[in-house]
Design an enzyme around this catalytic site. Structure first.
Site, PDB file in Angstrom:
ATOM      1  N   CYS A  59      54.000 -14.995  27.778  1.00  0.00           N
ATOM      2  CA  CYS A  59      53.936 -16.323  27.478  1.00  0.00           C
ATOM      3  C   CYS A  59      55.151 -17.474  27.975  1.00  0.00           C
ATOM      4  CB  CYS A  59      55.397 -15.885  25.354  1.00  0.00           C
ATOM      5  SG  CYS A  59      56.135 -14.779  25.226  1.00  0.00           S
TER       6      CYS A  59
ATOM      7  N   GLU B  53      55.263 -16.859  17.472  1.00  0.00           N
ATOM      8  CA  GLU B  53      55.670 -17.494  18.834  1.00  0.00           C
ATOM      9  C   GLU B  53      54.704 -17.399  19.470  1.00  0.00           C
ATOM     10  OE1 GLU B  53      55.026 -17.255  21.749  1.00  0.00           O
ATOM     11  OE2 GLU B  53      56.845 -15.113  22.255  1.00  0.00           O
TER      12      GLU B  53
END
Lengths: 481, 481
Positions: free
Chosen positions: A260, A223
């Site tokens: 993120c 990720e």
């Protein structure tokens, strides 16, 4: 570092651990959760000091970490996640008798998990990757993030204690310290069956390449973050200028922009661009700059901004002055959509509280941007309901570019539930077919196996005729419990 | 060959096709099935001539192909395959309100499918890969196998006609001819989102490498075959010598041994080895050598045998004499388990009707073989129930090496159902987490997307509150319909 004994121990543990009951796995996971809560008075100040994140944020993160563990404990205790499927035999079928076939998900094998610097608890030692791998039945070899070594070690001890108290083989969890070389060696070890990583594109891509070039390639769930575009439509923005500016700035500067799902790109219609930029600037001026995770990350932030400051296409609304070596002063620049479309570089993530405001003139430009966008974890589309109803084509195109599409609020604040998809098209992750947050994260670490005409006493409980676990199964094409 | 127009057409088709209803997709798929049946009097002799496979076999394969299409039509018409998950909002939750999040599976995008030489219908133009990709909502760019060009073209026309009759965009299916370079270019095209392949290890690995090294890596589902070990335990073999020899030889020589589940390795206890070898030899002598798919494959078969004939560890029970350039004469050689364990080369697949009989002395040797085995599509374990009950550790280890574990019969004859897993650990496939046969094959071509606080009128039917499709969904953690 000789990794063979670590992996040998993990592999031995695996052959036992993958088969323990969901109840026993749940009890083990809950011991980890209890252990974390018991250590909270040590953990919270320690993680706060190592990460520069305020204790309030770390307290919340600990709650989230414990919540995640309980979610996975409940999931494996309930048991239906294994996707049990039974096709009964039909000895009378012509031209050939039909065999009995039963399928379910079994654990992949030892998994290498990398800690993330920006979540010293929730995406680190006992974070979502470790816990979903353990829940699936995979031993974890955990590579600690050097940004919070003491926190990692303490959480590692908590897990180790839970392993011992659950009388599981010690190879179920191994805490490893080291740098990039150790990380690469872990991902390349022939016994490793999968890799989970949260961090930079460069880091994730290097692991993906190493894993794909092994003699036996293995999946990498990296990720790698994204710019999480926010798209404001005209009416909605015009009607809610101040409120949206406030929401946006709160999301942009949360945790010094080190999420993120941090919104690093916002598209606004030219008619409102100036006013909205002013509203955002007003909000930004109210923000107290917060320290970043470490000086290296702060240096990268200011370097990335310096490069952008050299670009003549940008008009700066707010310049971040690096007043010290650690704090992130937020920044905002404007660019015309036509200029943005000319250079992919404008899509690069600046890790920290910087956003690029793309000013579009026509809907066609917005659609072109949507087509050109790189893969994202999230996209947020702000529009009034009647505006959105006319933008079905845009929505359809945006779906191709993200894992989660929001219509209200901001992308930060990732819910840990069943429906969450935290993972989007490349380069936001290396595998858009899986999520790293929420219950479905467990599916990353399992593969189907089918048993054909297996004697009934040998079948795993999930596949026995009488359904002793009481789980949902597909039997001869019908869902049943 | 300029592939851009093909992919542009596929991408345009995709943005429409992915959203058509399950009912409409099912109607389209059924038109393909009807078209194949309408052409059967042309197709069967044509495919038989191009593949050297007897008309009876092709007739069966056509039935299987049509059956597969109907399975996927039913699956998408029913609709639950999209894994709809709804987590309702909770505006009163503290400290922050909980948003409404709804997730389901959406199509990946244009998929490149490669035809297989050994199944001119079931794993080719309208085979399982094409149909499961279309079922998922992905346009297919199909690379015809040069071994059966006319069959491929005719099936391609059937699909094209179904596209037109269903008033779908023509980019939903494109038939492409060409060699390895065209195949590589298709897999490397930036618009391609996944690749499906059935064939040799070299072919599958080359596609996997190309796809992983793209700027945007994409998944490759390569089913590359395996040796499908059969393990005979002492009592079972002693009690059923003749019957098992007959079953084994029938499976080994079916279709001239050109099945991906062909049993190329059989492990027998030393006490019965000589007698079983004799029984197998007797059966082999009754076999009429059948022509292979083409001369190139027959040449590879005899070359592989010639290399093995140079190995002093082998004792030949039946030598295949290449009496002509196309027929596969079956062959069998024996080897001691201790010798087999010394060299990985003995694990290599010989495509055709050759088997290696590994003679083991002790259970320990058998367990060592199980540990050393490469990943397989299938493993078959023949044992009496009381024998098997004592081999739980062996079974546990074998599970790690295959996608399907059989306890009766032979691995050939892959059922097309819900529980089938046709896909095993590397190198049998490039992604053990998916199957290329059976209903779950559709999952290869979809990824989850989550909608957060989407206005209700914009939600896809699968996610609307009133469940207009009547599908199974997980709502706030509970399965419901």
């Amino acid at each position: 570092m000789n990794l063979d004994p670590i992996f040998q121990s993990a592999q031995e543990a695996f052959l036992h651990y993958k088969n323990i009951s969901g109840k026993d796995k749940a009890a083990f996971l809950r011991k980890i959760a209890e252990g974390l809560e018991a250590e909270k008075h040590s953990l919270i100040p320690m993680a706060s000091e190592e990460s520069n994140l305020p204790e309030g944020r770390i307290t919340g993160e600990l709650g989230r970490t414990v919540g995640q563990i309980k979610l996975f404990a409940n999931l494996v205790e309930e048991g239906s996640w294994v996707e049990a499927v039974i096709d009964h035999a039909d000895p009378d079928r012509a031209p050939a008798p039909k065999p009995d076939i039963r399928r379910f998900l079994t654990a992949l094998g030892p998994v290498v998990v990398f800690g993330a610097s920006n979540f010293p608890l929730a995406f680190s030692t006992a974070g979502g990757d470790t816990i979903s791998a353990l829940a699936a039945g995979c031993p974890v070899i955990y590579k600690a993030h050097p940004a919070h070594p003491e926190t990692s070690k303490l959480v590692g001890q908590v897990i180790h204690k839970a392993v011992i108290e659950s009388t599981l083989p010690i190879g179920v969890f191994t805490h490893v310290e080291g740098g990039i070389e150790v990380g690469q060696a872990l991902a390349k070890h022939p016994t490793a069956k999968a890799v989970a990583f949260t961090g930079s594109f460069a880091g994730g891509k290097a692991l993906f390449d190493a894993a794909s070039q092994r003699k036996e390639p293995i999946p990498v769930f990296a990720e790698m973050g994204s710019v999480n575009p926010v798209i404001a439509l005209k009416e909605k923005l015009g009607n809610n200028m101040e409120a949206l500016a406030k929401q946006f700035v709160a999301s942009l500067t949360l945790g010094a922009g080190q999420f993120c799902t941090n919104p690093g790109l916002i598209m606004v219609p030219d008619i409102h661009a100036e006013e909205f930029a002013k509203a955002v600037k007003n909000e930004l001026e109210l923000i107290t700059a917060a320290p970043m995770l470490h000086e290296g990350i702060a240096a990268s932030y200011y370097n990335a901004l310096a490069i952008l400051q050299g670009r003549k296409e940008l008009e700066w609304v707010q310049v971040a002055e690096a007043k010290d070596l650690i704090k992130a002063y937020p920044a905002l620049a404007k660019i015309k959509a036509s200029d943005w479309l000319e250079d992919e570089h404008f899509q690069q993530e600046v890790f920290g509280s910087f956003a690029l405001m793309v000013v579009y003139e026509h809907f066609n430009e917005l659609y072109a941007i949507a087509q050109r966008l790189h893969g994202q974890l999230t996209i947020t589309l702000w529009g009034e309901e009647d505006e959105l109803a006319k933008k079905v084509d845009l929505i359809n195109q945006l779906e191709e570019k993200c894992g989660r599409l929001l219509f209200k609020g901001v992308p930060t604040g990732v819910e840990v539930g069943y429906a969450m998809q935290h993972g989007g098209p490349y380069p936001s992750t290396t595998d858009s077919r899986f999520t790293s947050v929420g219950a479905y994260a467990i599916k990353r670490f399992a593969r189907p196996i089918a048993f054909q005409d297996m004697p009934h006493e040998l079948l795993p409980n999930a596949l026995r005729e009488e359904n002793p676990l009481g789980i949902w199964r597909m039997v001869d094409g019908e869902f049943k419990r």
